[in-house]
Design an enzyme around this catalytic site. Structure first.
Site, short mmCIF file in Angstrom:
data_model
loop_
_atom_site.label_atom_id
_atom_site.label_comp_id
_atom_site.label_asym_id
_atom_site.label_seq_id
_atom_site.Cartn_x
_atom_site.Cartn_y
_atom_site.Cartn_z
N SER A 1 44.51 49.10 39.78
CA SER A 1 45.79 49.69 39.41
C SER A 1 45.60 50.85 38.50
CB SER A 1 46.79 48.73 39.34
OG SER A 1 46.62 47.86 40.66
N THR B 1 39.11 42.52 46.34
CA THR B 1 39.75 41.43 46.66
C THR B 1 40.26 40.63 45.62
OG1 THR B 1 38.35 41.45 48.69
CG2 THR B 1 39.35 39.45 48.12
N GLU C 1 53.59 36.44 35.39
CA GLU C 1 53.83 35.24 34.35
C GLU C 1 55.16 34.99 33.94
OE1 GLU C 1 50.31 37.52 34.74
OE2 GLU C 1 52.07 38.03 33.74
N SER D 1 43.17 39.73 37.49
CA SER D 1 41.65 40.05 38.23
C SER D 1 40.81 40.27 36.77
CB SER D 1 41.97 41.54 38.69
OG SER D 1 42.01 42.39 37.72
#
Length: 274
Positions: A41, A95, A195, A214
């Site tokens: 991102s 993914t 979180e 990730s």
């Protein structure tokens, strides 16, 4: 009845990665790649500056790859040629573990990159920052990680040394290009929820500085494949409890969009030196 995925057991994930690498070679016309980059991102535009595009293909045309579930990920695989003549495989199809497809599919892109010949794996992401002096839009190096997924891409009695997993040599090279780069320990949570403030404080107490969903599992797979790993996080927000504001994915995308020119140039210059 759900159709079986190529990576489902009892398939050998390394054989599937070899088949995927063969697909990439056939579809791009590039037999081998030297460097692989996963664009997370906020990092998607970096491909425009890394080098000349030789070929771009939909990830879904490559064995084992799926369409990204997350906005901000482009869903393509691109072959670039740097000014120095290096072939760079740019993976815009990640993914995530929280998609529930299993670790094999999470790390398939990394194993495919290794099968395609890449010796260096550059992993990027958008993440939350724990250090209070960090600001949204700031890139930082990953120095180490805490894998909080309670999972691993390694299967069976496979023991891999993770000392210097995020290469000090490559981090030093990146700081030659931008001496202001800070670094920190990345904490991969399972997600997809953000979180809690208490979890962020737990990560901080454990030595973490960056929180996300990730990268850690991918880095382990890259080390198993013998690749040298460089990790970058784009701090898209201060983590829960560090920031007084509620968190949102829109904030992540917006921070990435605003930081794109700076981080894209940085990443391109670093890759140009690899």
């Amino acid at each position: 009845m759900t159709q079986a995925h190529p990576l489902d057991a009892p398939a050998d994930p390394f054989e599937v990665a070899t088949a995927a690498a063969a697909d990439i070679a056939r579809l791009t016309g590039v037999d081998r790649h030297d460097i692989a980059v996963t664009l997370g991102s906020g990092w998607g535009k970096a491909a425009e500056l890394i080098g000349e595009t030789v070929a771009e293909i939909p990830a879904t045309e490559v064995t084992g790859f799926s369409k990204p579930a997350l906005a901000g990920h482009v869903g393509t695989i691109r072959s670039l040629r740097t000014e120095g003549g290096k072939a760079v495989l740019v993976i815009g199809a990640r993914t995530h573990y929280y998609e529930g497809h299993g670790v094999r599919r999470v790390v398939h892109s990394v194993r495919t990159a290794a099968a395609a010949g890449a010796k260096t794996m550059v992993l990027t992401n958008g993440a939350g920052g724990i250090k209070e002096h960090w600001a949204p839009g700031q890139p930082v190096l990953i120095s180490d990680h805490l894998n909080l997924t309670a999972d691993s891409p390694l299967e069976g009695a496979t023991f891999i040394d993770l000392t210097d997993l995020y290469s000090r040599r490559l981090r030093d090279l990146a700081r030659e290009i931008d001496p202001s780069l800070d670094e920190g320990v990345y904490c991969q949570f399972r997600g997809p929820h953000y979180e809690t403030p208490a979890e962020v404080q737990m990560a901080k107490a454990m030595g973490g500085h960056i929180v996300g969903m990730s990268t850690a599992l991918e880095a382990i797979a890259a080390r198993q494949a013998g690749m040298e790993v460089l990790g970058f996080s784009l701090i898209t927000n201060l983590a829960a409890g560090i920031s007084p504001d509620p968190l949102s994915h829109e904030e992540v995308i917006d921070a990435g969009r605003q930081a794109e020119p700076v981080i894209s140039d940085l990443l391109a210059r670093v890759i140009g030196r690899l």
